[in-house]
Design a protein around this motif. Sequence first.
Motif, PDB file in Angstrom:
ATOM      1  N   GLU A 730       0.837  -1.208   0.000  1.00 40.64           N
ATOM      2  CA  GLU A 730       0.000   0.000   0.000  1.00 40.64           C
ATOM      3  C   GLU A 730       0.870   1.257   0.000  1.00 40.64           C
ATOM      4  O   GLU A 730       0.587   2.223  -0.721  1.00 40.64           O
ATOM      5  N   TYR A 733       2.341   1.695  -3.378  1.00 40.20           N
ATOM      6  CA  TYR A 733       1.336   2.244  -4.296  1.00 40.20           C
ATOM      7  C   TYR A 733       1.210   3.761  -4.119  1.00 40.20           C
ATOM      8  O   TYR A 733       1.164   4.514  -5.109  1.00 40.20           O
ATOM      9  N   ASN A 734       1.136   4.230  -2.864  1.00 44.96           N
ATOM     10  CA  ASN A 734       1.007   5.662  -2.601  1.00 44.96           C
ATOM     11  C   ASN A 734       2.196   6.446  -3.134  1.00 44.96           C
ATOM     12  O   ASN A 734       2.042   7.550  -3.671  1.00 44.96           O
ATOM     13  N   SER A 737       2.151   6.170  -7.230  1.00 46.84           N
ATOM     14  CA  SER A 737       1.031   6.859  -7.876  1.00 46.84           C
ATOM     15  C   SER A 737       1.169   8.368  -7.800  1.00 46.84           C
ATOM     16  O   SER A 737       0.442   9.092  -8.488  1.00 46.84           O
ATOM     17  N   ALA A 746       1.968   1.442 -10.380  1.00 42.72           N
ATOM     18  CA  ALA A 746       1.553   1.502  -8.977  1.00 42.72           C
ATOM     19  C   ALA A 746       0.514   0.440  -8.669  1.00 42.72           C
ATOM     20  O   ALA A 746       0.529  -0.195  -7.601  1.00 42.72           O
ATOM     21  N   GLU A 747      -0.405   0.208  -9.633  1.00 38.55           N
ATOM     22  CA  GLU A 747      -1.467  -0.783  -9.431  1.00 38.55           C
ATOM     23  C   GLU A 747      -0.888  -2.195  -9.340  1.00 38.55           C
ATOM     24  O   GLU A 747      -1.359  -3.026  -8.566  1.00 38.55           O
ATOM     25  N   LEU A 750       0.683  -2.635  -5.941  1.00 40.66           N
ATOM     26  CA  LEU A 750      -0.337  -2.750  -4.896  1.00 40.66           C
ATOM     27  C   LEU A 750      -0.868  -4.186  -4.785  1.00 40.66           C
ATOM     28  O   LEU A 750      -1.205  -4.647  -3.696  1.00 40.66           O
TER      29      LEU A 750
END
Length: 829
Positions: A730, A733-734, A737, A746-747, A750
Motif C-alpha cells: 500500500e 502504491y502511494n 502513484s 503503482a497498481e 499494490l
Amino acid sequence: MDQKRSTEKGLIVSFIAFSCIILFVGIISLISINRTMDSVLLELGQLEQSNNSLFGQAQQLLKRDTFASSIIVASGSLFLILFNFFMTFGGLKFTRKEKATRDRIEKELRSSNEKLSSVIEGTHVGTWVWDIPTGNIEINARWAQIVGYTLEELGSPTIQLFKDFLHPDDLGIVDTQIEELVEGTRDFFEAECRMHHKDGTWVWVLDRGKITKRSESGEPVVMSGTHADITDAKLAKSALEKSESSHRKLVEHMNQGLLVCKVQQDTNNQIVDAIVISMNRRFEQIIQISAENIVGSSVEKIFASDKSEWIALFNDVVVSGKPITIERYSSYLDKQLRISAYSPEPLLFAAIIDDITESRQTQNQLALQKARLETTLLSVGDGVITLDRNGCIEIINNVAQTLTKWHFSEAIGKSYEDIIEFGEDDIIKQSIEQKQSIEAGPMAILIVKSGDTIPIEAIASPIFSSDKSVDGIVLVFRDCTEKRQKQQNILHLSYSDPMTGLKNRRAFEKESLRLNHVRYCPLVLVIADVNNLKLTNDAFGHDAGDTLLQTVADILRKESRETDIVARIGGDEFVLLLPNTDAEHANSIIERINNSISKAKVKDMPISVSLGKSIKLIQTDDMDVVFREAEHEMYRKKIADRPQIRKRIIDQLLISLFEQNKEEQTHSEQVSKLCRMIAEHTGLSEDEVDEIGMAGTMHDIGKIALRPDLFKNENHLHDIEKGDVLRHPEIGYNILSAAPHYGVIAEYVLTHHERWDGTGYPSGLKGTTIPLQGRILALADSYAHMTREKPFGAGFTETEALEHLSGESGTKYDTQLIKLFTQLITDTY
C-alpha cells in the motif's frame, strides 16, 4: 421676447383698424343728418309765408338740434375711438402683466424644484416613483447607492427588482402594506426592511410611500416614496438595547438597594405621599418585603410611622433637584441606612440605600480590630503598605519590604513617592482623587529602590473617615512575574505555529496590516509551498512529514533577514514578507533559499519547495491582490516542476532503499528479469513488458518506510511489526502513484501480494480480478525469494522452488501462469 413683440404689434394694428372704422361710420352719420336738416329747412321755407314767426323759431330750433346732433355724433365717435384705444392699451398692458406673472410663476416653480432637489439631496434619501399599470420604477442615484449599485447597473428597474432586493422575511410585510395602500384602507405606508447589498450584506432601509395619482375612476396610477438607510440606527438601537439590558442586570444585582417613587402633591404643590414605582432585589432584602406587595402602593407600607420623615426627604430632593447623601435610622425597620437620593426627573424620587446597621455596630470595635489588622497585614502573603492622609507610610509588611528593597525603619514616615514608583500609572494618586479603589493595569510594574522593575498586580483602596473624606490609602500588591510570563507565552502561542515556531496565519494577517504603510514599500511577498508532503507522510510517516516542515521552516528563517516576517499559514504553505525590498534583493533571498533547500534531505529524500513572489510597490496596492499574484506564480512553477520533482524523489527513494540493503537490490533486479521473461510469453506488448519489468524493480519500494531490520527478519516478527510489513504494498502504491511516470505500475505493486483464492492482502482480491501484471509480479517475487541463499531467502533449488509453487497452484498462484513459468524455467535451466 419675439413672441411678446409680435403680440404687441398685432394689438396696435387692430387698434388702428378699429378706430378708422368708427371714424368712417361717424362721418357717414353726420352727412346723413345734414341732408335731413336741409330737407326740413326747405319745407319750412315754403311755410314761411304763412307763419314767419314760427319759421324763425323752428329755424333756430333746428339749427340748435343740428349743431347738437353734430356734436353728439362727433363726441360719440371720439369716445368710441378713445374707448377702443384704452381697451387696446389695457389689453396690451394686461398681456404684458400676464406674461410677467407667468414668467414669475415659472421662475418660482424652478426655484421650488431646485429647493426640493436640494432638500432631497440634503436628506440623503433614495426616492422612487412607481408607475403601477406598467410596473416600472423611477429611482434616484441614492436609491441605487444604498444597495451598492449605480443607476446604470440597475438599468430600467421594475417593482420586481425591488422585491428581489428585499429580505424574504420582510417581503410579506411590505406586500401587505402596499396592498392596503392600493385598496384604500391605508393612506400612507412605512416599513423597516432589509435589502440585499451588492457586497452580500443586508442593509436596513426605512421605506415610506403613498399614492400620488389616481385615475378618473379612482384606481391608483402612481405611487411615490423614499428610501432611507437606517442600518447605523438599527445597529445603534441594538447596542442600546443590549446596554440597557446590561444596566438593568447591574441594577438588579447591585449590592445597594434601589428605590424609585413617584411623588404626589396636593393643591398647594406640597408632597403628601409617594407611590413606589420599582425596587431591586437588594432593597427587598433590606425591608424583607417582596416587590409584588409594594410596587404601586404608598411608601407607608415600607416605612409606616417613619413615613413623614421620608416624605420630607422626598420633598427636599424633588423640590431642590439636588442630590443628597444622608444616614438615617428607621425605627420601623430597626436599621441604620445610608441614603443617596436624587430626582432624575420632575416628581420622581430615586434613592440608593445601603443597610449600614452592622457597620455602625462594628465601629465601636475598630480600635481593637485596627491592632489586629496591623498584625494581619504584616503577615499576609501579599505586599501591603498603608498610607496616612498625607501619603506617608504608616505600615509596610515583610513582603512589601522584600519587593521594594526598603526596610520598614527607612520607610516609616516617608512619602510613598520616596519609596515606590508606579510610572505613569500611579494608582495611589488615582485612588485619592477618585475616592475609590483603583486596580493597576495589566502591564503595571513596580520600580523599586535598586532601580529594577517588577511586574505586579496591585490595588489601591482609600480609607475613609467618618466625614467621608479620604483618611489614608491601603496598597496591596504581589509579584506576578511568573503569571505575566505565562500570559506572554499564551499570547505567543496564539500567534505562533507550534510545530515550526514561526508565526501563524493570525500573526501573518496582523503583520500584513502593520506593514501596510508607505514606509515599508516596496514590500515583497513570497509564498513557499512544500512539495510532496503527502508523499513523505506516506513513505515515512507523519513524523517525517513534520521533520520536513520543520526543516523548511528553519531554512526560511535562516535565509531571511531580521526585519523579514516568516509565517506558516497552511499545512505545507509558508509566506514571507520582505519590507523595503525591491525585486533584485528579493531574487537574491529566494536564490539563497533555493540553494539551501537543494542541499537538505529528510530520510535521504530530497526536499523540494515551489516559490512565487509579488511586489507591493505603493501603499494603495491591495495586499490580497499581491498575495494572489505570488500564489499564482508559485502554482505555475509547482505545476511545471511537479512531474520531474516526484520522479526524482521516487528514484532517490529507490536508491536509498538499495543503499540500505544491497540484497534488496539484487532481489529486485532478479524479480524484474523474471517478470519480463513471463510477460514476453503472455502476449503483452513491448510497452507492457517494460512496465512489468519496472514494476519488478520497484515492487518493494514501500519498504523504505520500514525499519531495515523488519524486512530482514520477516519470519521473526511479532504481530504489530508484521502488520507494519504487510503495509508495504500500500505504501509503495502511494509513493508510485504520486508520479505520472510510475502511475501505471503503482497498481501492479499494490496487488503483488494478493492471492488467487482471495486470502491475500491488502485488498483481498480473487482470481482474475487481480491484474495479470500483479499475478506475474507475485509469482516472480515468490520464486526469486525461494531461490535466494539463506539467510535472505529460502535457499531452494530451482526444482524445489517449482515444486513448492506448483503445490500452491490454484490457491496462491494463477494455475496457467504456474504452468507457463514452470515450462520457461525448465527450458532455460
